[in-house]
Design a protein around this motif. Structure first.
Motif, PDB file in Angstrom:
ATOM      1  N   LYS A 123      47.494  85.990  42.196  1.00 18.24           N
ATOM      2  CA  LYS A 123      47.810  87.053  43.162  1.00 18.24           C
ATOM      3  C   LYS A 123      46.523  87.688  43.669  1.00 18.24           C
ATOM      4  O   LYS A 123      45.691  88.141  42.903  1.00 18.24           O
ATOM      5  CB  LYS A 123      48.681  88.130  42.482  1.00 18.24           C
ATOM      6  CG  LYS A 123      50.095  87.656  42.200  1.00 18.24           C
ATOM      7  CD  LYS A 123      50.965  87.771  43.456  1.00 18.24           C
ATOM      8  CE  LYS A 123      52.325  87.130  43.239  1.00 18.24           C
ATOM      9  NZ  LYS A 123      52.284  85.652  43.319  1.00 18.24           N
ATOM     10  N   THR A 124      46.355  87.724  44.984  1.00 19.56           N
ATOM     11  CA  THR A 124      45.152  88.316  45.573  1.00 19.56           C
ATOM     12  C   THR A 124      45.425  88.691  47.017  1.00 19.56           C
ATOM     13  O   THR A 124      46.350  88.165  47.645  1.00 19.56           O
ATOM     14  CB  THR A 124      43.966  87.333  45.504  1.00 19.56           C
ATOM     15  OG1 THR A 124      42.870  87.893  46.207  1.00 19.56           O
ATOM     16  CG2 THR A 124      44.318  86.002  46.156  1.00 19.56           C
ATOM     17  N   ASN A 125      44.632  89.626  47.561  1.00 17.86           N
ATOM     18  CA  ASN A 125      44.766  89.928  48.984  1.00 17.86           C
ATOM     19  C   ASN A 125      43.656  89.265  49.794  1.00 17.86           C
ATOM     20  O   ASN A 125      43.455  89.575  50.950  1.00 17.86           O
ATOM     21  CB  ASN A 125      44.769  91.440  49.228  1.00 17.86           C
ATOM     22  CG  ASN A 125      43.410  92.049  48.862  1.00 17.86           C
ATOM     23  OD1 ASN A 125      42.605  91.413  48.188  1.00 17.86           O
ATOM     24  ND2 ASN A 125      43.184  93.272  49.305  1.00 17.86           N
ATOM     25  N   ALA A 126      42.856  88.407  49.157  1.00 16.86           N
ATOM     26  CA  ALA A 126      41.760  87.766  49.886  1.00 16.86           C
ATOM     27  C   ALA A 126      41.695  86.281  49.553  1.00 16.86           C
ATOM     28  O   ALA A 126      40.641  85.736  49.236  1.00 16.86           O
ATOM     29  CB  ALA A 126      40.434  88.441  49.576  1.00 16.86           C
ATOM     30  N   GLY A 127      42.874  85.647  49.570  1.00 18.49           N
ATOM     31  CA  GLY A 127      42.870  84.229  49.218  1.00 18.49           C
ATOM     32  C   GLY A 127      43.710  83.405  50.160  1.00 18.49           C
ATOM     33  O   GLY A 127      44.597  83.916  50.846  1.00 18.49           O
ATOM     34  N   ILE A 128      43.395  82.131  50.233  1.00 15.92           N
ATOM     35  CA  ILE A 128      44.216  81.217  51.028  1.00 15.92           C
ATOM     36  C   ILE A 128      44.531  79.981  50.194  1.00 15.92           C
ATOM     37  O   ILE A 128      43.827  79.683  49.225  1.00 15.92           O
ATOM     38  CB  ILE A 128      43.523  80.804  52.352  1.00 15.92           C
ATOM     39  CG1 ILE A 128      42.174  80.123  52.055  1.00 15.92           C
ATOM     40  CG2 ILE A 128      43.320  82.006  53.268  1.00 15.92           C
ATOM     41  CD1 ILE A 128      41.546  79.511  53.289  1.00 15.92           C
ATOM     42  N   ARG A 129      45.600  79.271  50.602  1.00 13.82           N
ATOM     43  CA  ARG A 129      45.996  78.069  49.864  1.00 13.82           C
ATOM     44  C   ARG A 129      45.157  76.890  50.332  1.00 13.82           C
ATOM     45  O   ARG A 129      44.981  76.684  51.536  1.00 13.82           O
ATOM     46  CB  ARG A 129      47.477  77.763  50.130  1.00 13.82           C
ATOM     47  CG  ARG A 129      48.416  78.843  49.620  1.00 13.82           C
ATOM     48  CD  ARG A 129      48.396  78.863  48.085  1.00 13.82           C
ATOM     49  NE  ARG A 129      49.020  77.674  47.544  1.00 13.82           N
ATOM     50  CZ  ARG A 129      50.343  77.563  47.340  1.00 13.82           C
ATOM     51  NH1 ARG A 129      51.150  78.555  47.633  1.00 13.82           N
ATOM     52  NH2 ARG A 129      50.835  76.452  46.832  1.00 13.82           N
ATOM     53  N   VAL A 130      44.610  76.145  49.377  1.00 12.79           N
ATOM     54  CA  VAL A 130      43.816  74.965  49.730  1.00 12.79           C
ATOM     55  C   VAL A 130      44.193  73.797  48.820  1.00 12.79           C
ATOM     56  O   VAL A 130      44.920  73.974  47.843  1.00 12.79           O
ATOM     57  CB  VAL A 130      42.303  75.233  49.590  1.00 12.79           C
ATOM     58  CG1 VAL A 130      41.843  76.293  50.568  1.00 12.79           C
ATOM     59  CG2 VAL A 130      41.966  75.640  48.155  1.00 12.79           C
ATOM     60  N   THR A 131      43.672  72.618  49.164  1.00 11.25           N
ATOM     61  CA  THR A 131      43.866  71.442  48.330  1.00 11.25           C
ATOM     62  C   THR A 131      42.501  70.951  47.858  1.00 11.25           C
ATOM     63  O   THR A 131      41.596  70.741  48.674  1.00 11.25           O
ATOM     64  CB  THR A 131      44.537  70.319  49.132  1.00 11.25           C
ATOM     65  OG1 THR A 131      45.574  70.888  49.915  1.00 11.25           O
ATOM     66  CG2 THR A 131      45.096  69.251  48.222  1.00 11.25           C
ATOM     67  N   VAL A 132      42.329  70.807  46.551  1.00 12.95           N
ATOM     68  CA  VAL A 132      41.055  70.319  46.013  1.00 12.95           C
ATOM     69  C   VAL A 132      40.940  68.826  46.288  1.00 12.95           C
ATOM     70  O   VAL A 132      41.878  68.072  46.026  1.00 12.95           O
ATOM     71  CB  VAL A 132      40.967  70.603  44.499  1.00 12.95           C
ATOM     72  CG1 VAL A 132      39.704  69.983  43.908  1.00 12.95           C
ATOM     73  CG2 VAL A 132      41.000  72.103  44.246  1.00 12.95           C
ATOM     74  N   GLN A 133      39.796  68.416  46.839  1.00 13.17           N
ATOM     75  CA  GLN A 133      39.636  66.995  47.161  1.00 13.17           C
ATOM     76  C   GLN A 133      38.656  66.280  46.244  1.00 13.17           C
ATOM     77  O   GLN A 133      39.011  65.323  45.593  1.00 13.17           O
ATOM     78  CB  GLN A 133      39.229  66.843  48.624  1.00 13.17           C
ATOM     79  CG  GLN A 133      40.404  67.221  49.524  1.00 13.17           C
ATOM     80  CD  GLN A 133      40.115  66.976  50.964  1.00 13.17           C
ATOM     81  OE1 GLN A 133      39.058  67.351  51.435  1.00 13.17           O
ATOM     82  NE2 GLN A 133      41.047  66.371  51.658  1.00 13.17           N
ATOM     83  N   THR A 134      37.408  66.730  46.210  1.00 16.90           N
ATOM     84  CA  THR A 134      36.445  66.058  45.327  1.00 16.90           C
ATOM     85  C   THR A 134      35.661  67.091  44.532  1.00 16.90           C
ATOM     86  O   THR A 134      35.510  68.235  44.940  1.00 16.90           O
ATOM     87  CB  THR A 134      35.425  65.219  46.132  1.00 16.90           C
ATOM     88  OG1 THR A 134      34.716  66.097  47.000  1.00 16.90           O
ATOM     89  CG2 THR A 134      36.081  64.132  46.940  1.00 16.90           C
ATOM     90  N   SER A 151      43.271  71.285  39.759  1.00 17.32           N
ATOM     91  CA  SER A 151      43.379  70.059  40.540  1.00 17.32           C
ATOM     92  C   SER A 151      44.567  70.197  41.482  1.00 17.32           C
ATOM     93  O   SER A 151      45.504  70.940  41.223  1.00 17.32           O
ATOM     94  CB  SER A 151      43.544  68.865  39.610  1.00 17.32           C
ATOM     95  OG  SER A 151      44.654  69.078  38.779  1.00 17.32           O
ATOM     96  N   GLY A 152      44.506  69.494  42.607  1.00 21.56           N
ATOM     97  CA  GLY A 152      45.579  69.583  43.583  1.00 21.56           C
ATOM     98  C   GLY A 152      45.557  70.920  44.293  1.00 21.56           C
ATOM     99  O   GLY A 152      44.511  71.370  44.732  1.00 21.56           O
ATOM    100  N   ASP A 153      46.707  71.570  44.405  1.00 19.12           N
ATOM    101  CA  ASP A 153      46.775  72.844  45.116  1.00 19.12           C
ATOM    102  C   ASP A 153      46.045  73.945  44.350  1.00 19.12           C
ATOM    103  O   ASP A 153      46.034  73.952  43.123  1.00 19.12           O
ATOM    104  CB  ASP A 153      48.235  73.260  45.317  1.00 19.12           C
ATOM    105  CG  ASP A 153      48.888  72.390  46.379  1.00 19.12           C
ATOM    106  OD1 ASP A 153      48.126  71.662  47.073  1.00 19.12           O
ATOM    107  OD2 ASP A 153      50.123  72.416  46.499  1.00 19.12           O
ATOM    108  N   ALA A 154      45.436  74.861  45.127  1.00 20.35           N
ATOM    109  CA  ALA A 154      44.710  75.959  44.499  1.00 20.35           C
ATOM    110  C   ALA A 154      44.661  77.123  45.458  1.00 20.35           C
ATOM    111  O   ALA A 154      44.979  76.987  46.641  1.00 20.35           O
ATOM    112  CB  ALA A 154      43.300  75.515  44.136  1.00 20.35           C
ATOM    113  N   THR A 155      44.250  78.285  44.932  1.00 21.29           N
ATOM    114  CA  THR A 155      44.020  79.436  45.795  1.00 21.29           C
ATOM    115  C   THR A 155      42.520  79.646  45.898  1.00 21.29           C
ATOM    116  O   THR A 155      41.815  79.690  44.887  1.00 21.29           O
ATOM    117  CB  THR A 155      44.669  80.698  45.199  1.00 21.29           C
ATOM    118  OG1 THR A 155      46.046  80.420  44.971  1.00 21.29           O
ATOM    119  CG2 THR A 155      44.513  81.878  46.140  1.00 21.29           C
TER     120      THR A 155
END
Lengths: 290, 363
Positions: free
Chosen positions: B296-307, B338-342
């Motif tokens: 939980k955060t007010n300064a984060g976005i959803r990303v996908t870890v690649q390498t 790994s995979g989805d992250a904030t």
């Protein structure tokens, strides 16, 4: 490590060996053969040993031709090398001017040698030649067919016209290989024009200059066609250089034995001078890179 | 002795420049403080050498004036400026010994033989080449030659500034450090102005007090290494300085919120939403952190870890933020999901750029 020897490998060198044998060694051996024998036609030959060599080396005729030859090569080098350097330095470094200069410089080198002789033969003629006639009109007493000095001047100027370009092109190549930073550093160091030449351009040109001197020495020492067409060796024997004299002896008088000895002595002189020159250059190079 | 003032200079190599694209060096007004150590940093062909050559007088600028203190030297030739320059490839006079090389600039200026000898010895001692003075200069190694090039600059007493044009390019890596520290020591000892051109940021940041970042003929930022790192005023500076470079994400900024790919992050200042051009959010990989998707955060976005690249002390993680690649530096102790992250932004370190330029918020 044990190395495998494959004797069949010699076959790979054989074609070159045969080619060199036919083109150089066999003709040379023929000359050697003539030089130690005397013939009276009818294919009869008599062994004379070193007699022809002794005769040639002691002959006044050979001495004076050799003297003229050395004088000619010396003069030609003394004029063409400084002049070539000077022209190379004055040529533009880039742009269309550089291309035009290079083409103009290359032109004399592309003209067949006997044509060069013919050009100057006509150009310098007193009656119809542009140069000869102009000089005569100006009141200069100039006639290369009568006067030995005029003949010499014409032959030397012709050679300078024909071959200075070679020195220019070699020097120009040497100059073009100098990075701009050298000139910029020299500016910052406050170097004069002379200092730039003496400490940057000349050292960088040294290698190509050596090649230019060697080539010009060999070529001028063996010159035949141009003076033969221009003066035919005259007036008298004034411009009879070694090769012209040799041809007179071999084909004019059909003295095959002495002519063969003459050729071998001539060949050895060129070889010796070139070898000495080459050795001096390589020794200097080795010292410089220490 | 004096500061160097470049007054509204610009330079074009073609005779009649039409637009700004014809200029190798775009309009610049800058004062180089006396005794400063500057680095000129930028990719190859960005106009660094042009700028350097204008200062040393090898080039006359198409427009503007060069002043040393009060004196206008715009048209003064190189030999009469109190400037020395060391080039990318070592320049030495092949036929001379080391001693003669060092004496050359003085001889050309008509200094008396006694003074030359004394000065050459002094400089040779300083550079640690006193025992090699009588060697032929042509046989030396590249780094020794470069030291001699430098010596030819130092030998003149009047030299006010020394310019270096990528002087360590041809030097072996293990000798680069030695030479660079020698330069720094000389600078501290004598206090002449040094301007050092390089395309290597490590070299620039370790050498200089002030770094001038250039791109495409334009000076983008002049600042201390800290300033360049913390507040790059142009996206190019952010990208070029730092390893890996700064991340930039397209965003819509309104008030103290930035919307990135439909998700909002908090900013520490207010920005008016009046801009029509391109707006980006910039943040260095050091100030980003990765958390599990349900963080939980007010300064984060959803990303996908690649390498993930492991560099020992830390790891370089490449993530995908709605199509934009982002680089994150993760300390070796921290977990990488790994995979989805904030992806969490440090609001204090999140900068806003409009048309590639940094804009300051209010409050």
């Amino acid at each position: 490590m044990q190395r495998k020897h494959n004797q069949k490998a010699w076959f790979l060198v054989l074609p070159v060996f045969l080619l060199v044998a036919f083109s150089a060694i066999i003709p040379l051996m023929t000359v050697v053969n003539y030089s130690v024998q005397d013939s009276f036609g009818n294919n009869e030959f008599y062994w004379v040993g070193a007699e022809w060599f002794v005769e040639i080396l002691n002959s006044e005729r050979f001495h004076s031709a050799l003297g003229r030859q050395l004088m000619f090569s010396g003069l030609v080098l003394a004029i063409e090398v400084p002049l070539g350097i000077f022209i190379a330095l004055s040529m533009p470094k880039k742009g269309w001017g550089a291309s035009i200069c290079l083409v103009l410089m290359a032109l004399p080198l592309l003209i067949p040698w006997n044509v060069v002789g013919t050009i100057w033969q006509i150009f310098a003629r007193e009656d119809i030649g542009l140069l000869g006639h102009t000089l005569a009109a100006l009141g200069v007493d100039y006639n290369y067919t009568q006067d030995a000095v005029a003949a010499w001047i014409t032959v030397v100027v012709m050679d300078v016209w024909h071959w200075t370009s070679l020195v220019v092109l070699l020097c120009y190549a040497g100059l073009s290989s100098i990075p701009d930073a050298f000139y910029q550093a020299a500016k910052i160091d406050g170097a004069s024009r002379w200092a730039v030449f003496r400490y940057i351009q000349l050292p960088k040109m040294k290698r190509v200059l050596m090649i230019a001197v060697l080539l010009r020495f060999m070529d001028s020492f063996m010159i035949y066609t141009e003076p033969f067409v221009l003066t035919g060796g005259g007036p008298g024997n004034a411009t009879t250089f070694l090769s012209i004299d040799l041809v007179k002896m071999a084909i004019g008088q059909f003295d095959l034995g002495p002519a063969a000895a003459f050729s071998l002595v001539y060949f050895l002189i060129v070889l010796l001078v070139s070898w000495v020159f080459y050795t001096v250059v390589t020794v200097q190079d080795a010292e410089a890179s220490k | 002795m004096a500061e160097i003032h470049l007054k509204d200079i610009s330079h074009a190599y073609m005779p009649e420049p039409k637009g700004p694209e014809d200029y190798a060096l775009k309009a610049l007004d800058h004062v180089w403080q006396d005794g400063g150590a500057y680095a000129l940093l930028g990719p190859s062909g960005c106009g660094k050498t042009t700028l350097l050559n204008i200062i040393s007088g090898l080039l006359t600028p198409s427009e503007g004036a060069v002043k040393f203190g009060e004196q206008d030297v715009t048209t003064l030739d190189t030999a009469h400026r109190n400037i020395a320059q060391v080039f990318q490839f070592p320049v030495i006079y092949d036929t001379m010994t080391v001693r003669q090389n060092l004496a050359f600039p003085l001889r050309n200026r008509g200094v008396s033989a006694g003074d030359i000898d004394a000065r050459v010895l002094e400089v040779a001692d300083l550079l640690g080449i006193i025992d090699r003075l009588d060697e032929k200069a042509s046989g030396l190694t590249a780094d020794a030659k470069q030291i001699i090039s430098l010596g030819r600059g130092l030998v003149r007493r009047d030299v006010n500034a020394i310019l270096f044009d990528e002087p360590l390019t041809v030097i072996d890596p293990h000798l680069k450090w030695q030479l660079r520290s020698k330069l720094k020591a000389l600078h501290q000892q004598f206090g002449f102005t040094m301007i050092y051109v390089t395309h290597d940021q490590t070299e620039a940041l370790t050498f200089a007090d002030k770094v001038v970042v250039m791109n495409d003929g334009e000076v983008l930022q002049i600042g201390t290494p800290e300033e360049l790192f913390e507040k790059p005023i142009h996206t190019f500076v952010g990208y070029f300085i730092g390893s890996p470079g700064m991340n930039f994400l397209d965003a819509k900024v309104d008030g103290n919120q930035a919307m990135i790919a439909g998700q909002s992050i908090a900013l520490t200042a207010n920005y008016a939403d009046t801009h029509n051009g391109k707006t980006e959010v910039g943040i260095r990989p050091e100030f980003l952190s990765l958390h599990s998707p349900d963080h939980k955060t007010n300064a984060g976005i959803r990303v996908t870890v690649q390498t993930v690249e492991d560099l020992g002390r830390h790891r370089v993680v490449k993530v995908d933020a709605a199509g934009t690649p982002v680089t994150v530096l993760v300390h070796e102790d921290e977990e990488v999901p790994s995979g989805d992250a904030t992806l969490v932004f440090d609001p204090a370190r999140t900068l806003v750029y409009r048309d590639s330029r940094l804009v300051e918020g209010v409050g």
